[in-house]
Scaffold this active site. Sequence first.
Site, mmCIF file in Angstrom:
data_model
loop_
_atom_site.group_PDB
_atom_site.id
_atom_site.type_symbol
_atom_site.label_atom_id
_atom_site.label_comp_id
_atom_site.label_asym_id
_atom_site.label_seq_id
_atom_site.Cartn_x
_atom_site.Cartn_y
_atom_site.Cartn_z
ATOM 1 C CG ASN A 47 -1.747 1.228 1.377
ATOM 2 O OD1 ASN A 47 -1.770 2.075 0.480
ATOM 3 N ND2 ASN A 47 -2.438 1.359 2.500
ATOM 4 C CD1 TRP A 48 3.890 1.214 -2.710
ATOM 5 C CD2 TRP A 48 3.568 2.095 -4.750
ATOM 6 N NE1 TRP A 48 4.652 0.503 -3.605
ATOM 7 C CE2 TRP A 48 4.475 1.021 -4.861
ATOM 8 C CE3 TRP A 48 3.220 2.803 -5.904
ATOM 9 C CZ2 TRP A 48 5.033 0.631 -6.085
ATOM 10 C CZ3 TRP A 48 3.767 2.415 -7.123
ATOM 11 C CH2 TRP A 48 4.665 1.344 -7.205
ATOM 12 C CE LYS A 49 -0.262 3.249 4.808
ATOM 13 N NZ LYS A 49 -0.126 3.339 6.261
ATOM 14 C CG HIS A 101 -5.907 1.900 5.421
ATOM 15 N ND1 HIS A 101 -5.433 2.839 6.308
ATOM 16 C CD2 HIS A 101 -4.887 1.047 5.191
ATOM 17 C CE1 HIS A 101 -4.167 2.552 6.593
ATOM 18 N NE2 HIS A 101 -3.810 1.469 5.920
ATOM 19 C CD GLU A 109 -2.903 5.545 6.857
ATOM 20 O OE1 GLU A 109 -2.921 5.593 5.620
ATOM 21 O OE2 GLU A 109 -1.944 5.049 7.500
ATOM 22 C CD GLU A 125 -3.424 -2.384 7.338
ATOM 23 O OE1 GLU A 125 -2.457 -2.717 6.655
ATOM 24 O OE2 GLU A 125 -3.949 -1.251 7.255
ATOM 25 N N GLY A 172 2.739 2.582 10.712
ATOM 26 C CA GLY A 172 3.661 3.697 10.525
ATOM 27 C C GLY A 172 4.389 4.105 11.796
ATOM 28 C CB SER A 207 5.547 -1.528 11.778
ATOM 29 O OG SER A 207 5.151 -0.189 12.025
ATOM 30 N N GLY A 264 2.942 -1.095 4.220
ATOM 31 C CA GLY A 264 2.973 0.331 3.907
ATOM 32 C C GLY A 264 4.378 0.783 3.579
ATOM 33 N N GLY A 265 5.016 1.441 4.533
ATOM 34 C CA GLY A 265 6.326 2.062 4.325
ATOM 35 C C GLY A 265 7.362 1.190 3.631
HETATM 36 P P1 13P Z 1 3.128 0.563 7.600
HETATM 37 O O1 13P Z 1 3.635 -0.741 7.025
HETATM 38 O O2 13P Z 1 3.826 1.757 7.068
HETATM 39 O O3 13P Z 1 3.021 0.518 9.076
HETATM 40 O O4 13P Z 1 1.597 0.705 7.047
HETATM 41 C C1 13P Z 1 0.730 -0.353 7.169
HETATM 42 C C2 13P Z 1 -0.519 -0.055 6.409
HETATM 43 O O5 13P Z 1 -1.252 0.833 6.782
HETATM 44 C C3 13P Z 1 -0.793 -0.841 5.206
HETATM 45 O O6 13P Z 1 -2.076 -0.619 4.725
#
Ligand code: 13P
Length: 251
Positions: free
Chosen positions: A9-11, A95, A97, A167, A173, A212, A233-234
């Site tokens: 997930n590149w956000k 998600h 967020e 999640e 993050g 993470s 994510g990251g």
């Molecule tokens: P991180 O891997 O950056 O913690 O993000 C997880 C995430 O929200 C994937 O959708």
Amino acid sequence: MRQKMVFGNWKMHGSFEQIQHLLQDVILGLAGEESTVVGICPPYPYLQLVKKLCSNTNMKVGAQNVSQHDSGAFTGEVAASMLSDLGVNYAIVGHSERRELYGETSDLVAKKFMASQCAGITPILCVGETLVQRDNGETEAVVLAQLQAVIAAAGVEAFSNAVLAYEPVWAIGTGKTATPEQAQEVHRLLRKHVAALSEDIAANLQILYGGSVKDSNAGALFTQADIDGGLVGGASLHAEQFIAICAYTES
Ligand code: 13P
């Protein structure tokens, strides 16, 4: 047996140039990898580019969000049918967020889940508790309520064509990962909830862990009985990291 999955997930990250480099490296690094379903969820403007770059590979492409509506006067929204037009295979719904920053309720998430499926897109439904909820002992109640809202609206059968992602909000993050045991406990709970309605669907449901995920913890997480891979994510923004994480699904 459930096929392992890793989705990036590149956000809201990337540029035209950056994405081409990153994806080329990822594609090269994953060449020949067929046992795991690997996918990327880029920001909307890059879906077509990512789809094109992945055209001769096994990689899947997903959206990070989708509208609950089919079409109409909804400025800024993107319909599932439009994603389908682009050849997008998956869409993340619910998600944390989106729930936290954009006020998405479980009711809305259920509508997005159903809109995706109507357009032939597999929803990746995210559930997860905040740190306060965990500390208050509410993890089980929170994640099961988020899941049940979708089951109540779409029916358990809908989960034969969906992916679930646990999640924990406190692990996203933050660098704090749920321990493999903490994650497994919640994954087992989610699967048990589905199993009470349909054992078959529960047995085949892929449940990803997100929060993470790195190459240093992916191995221990992905070997847990009810963890079928990761939503990353990251670390998915770094080709080497992402490739290494995907490699742990083979162990
Ligand atoms: P991180 O891997 O950056 O913690 O993000 C997880 C995430 O929200 C994937 O959708």
